[in-house]
Design a protein around this motif. Structure first.
Motif, PDB file in Angstrom:
ATOM      1  N   LEU A   4      25.535  52.243   6.137  1.00  0.00           N
ATOM      2  CA  LEU A   4      24.952  53.507   6.535  1.00  0.00           C
ATOM      3  C   LEU A   4      24.552  54.305   5.315  1.00  0.00           C
ATOM      4  N   ILE A  14      24.576  55.663  13.209  1.00  0.00           N
ATOM      5  CA  ILE A  14      24.621  54.216  13.366  1.00  0.00           C
ATOM      6  C   ILE A  14      23.366  53.808  14.130  1.00  0.00           C
ATOM      7  N   ILE A  39      24.956  58.121  16.819  1.00  0.00           N
ATOM      8  CA  ILE A  39      24.289  56.862  17.164  1.00  0.00           C
ATOM      9  C   ILE A  39      22.820  57.116  17.473  1.00  0.00           C
ATOM     10  N   ASP A  61      21.901  48.685  12.511  1.00  0.00           N
ATOM     11  CA  ASP A  61      23.229  48.371  11.982  1.00  0.00           C
ATOM     12  C   ASP A  61      24.004  47.506  12.964  1.00  0.00           C
ATOM     13  N   ARG A 128      31.356  51.696  16.974  1.00  0.00           N
ATOM     14  CA  ARG A 128      31.976  52.323  15.802  1.00  0.00           C
ATOM     15  C   ARG A 128      32.999  51.390  15.154  1.00  0.00           C
ATOM     16  N   MET A 131      31.445  48.667  12.951  1.00  0.00           N
ATOM     17  CA  MET A 131      30.870  49.244  11.739  1.00  0.00           C
ATOM     18  C   MET A 131      31.884  49.371  10.609  1.00  0.00           C
TER      19      MET A 131
END
Length: 228
Positions: A4, A14, A39, A61, A128, A131
């Motif tokens: 990110l 994201i 997001i 991502d 999340r 990530m």
């Protein structure tokens, strides 16, 4: 995996791509994710072939990937997008009756496997979670994977796993065993008296040395070697 980047005047978001041949599913996911402050849905695709174009043009991502699609299915699409220079995280999001695809999806490199009836907050949480380098599985997918892991590996598979693990340093070996036991980065850091960034660095090297693209693949290698 993609990282990110934040600009001084905008929050980190994201970037998510949605790949599904059902327009209603794409619309529902888009509406759900569009309400999240962190997001952004950057594109959609209707099959695995379009998924590759989506990854190359929008650089998501995370990709939410269906399995049963025309032309190129989600398993092959996952392999292809993860072969890109800057691959996304992939969460397979599919139908209730697709248990047989769990191991294949994870072997293809997916970071997670969720059913389409998963509650929306859990789908958001899964995005999340991947990530930060963790894997995510629905309870039913977890049971399927456990059944697979309980099966005795063939002699050839076990020997190959041992050879891969022999390339690791002592510390990397300790981290691999901890991943094989299902520990998170924070739990590994506490157990081995390491910082979380150091654990993340070791896990990243494990991906390279073991030819893995997610933590589940590391765990399978450790199991195949008979170490857990």
């Amino acid at each position: 995996m993609n990282s990110l980047e934040a600009s001084p005047d905008s929050p980190i978001k994201i970037k998510v791509g949605i790949v599904d041949d059902d327009p209603l599913v794409r619309s529902a996911l888009g509406l759900m994710l569009g309400g999240q402050a962190d997001i952004e849905v950057v594109g959609e695709a209707t099959d695995g072939q379009e998924a590759l174009t989506l990854v190359r043009t929008a650089a998501p991502d995370v990709v939410l990937m269906d399995i049963r699609m025309p032309r190129v299915n989600g398993l092959e699409a996952t392999r292809r997008v993860l072969a890109e220079a800057k691959p996304p995280h992939v969460i397979v999001l599919t139908t209730f009756g697709a248990d047989e695809y769990v191991v294949d999806a994870l072997a293809a490199g997916a970071d997670g496997f969720l059913l389409k009836d998963t509650p929306p907050p859990e789908i958001v949480a899964a995005i999340r979670t991947v990530m930060v380098g963790e894997a995510i599985l629905s309870p039913r997918a977890t049971r399927t994977l456990i059944t697979r892991l309980r099966a005795e590996p063939t002699g050839e598979r076990a020997a190959a796993a041992v050879r891969r693990l022999d390339t690791l340093t002592e510390r990397e070996h300790e981290v691999a065993l901890a991943v094989g036991r299902g520990l998170s980065n924070a739990e590994i850091a506490k157990e081995l008296y390491l910082s979380i960034p150091t654990v993340k660095a070791h896990v990243s090297r494990l991906f390279d040395k073991l030819g893995a693209t997610n933590r589940v693949q590391i765990a399978i290698t450790v199991h195949d070697a008979g170490l857990v």
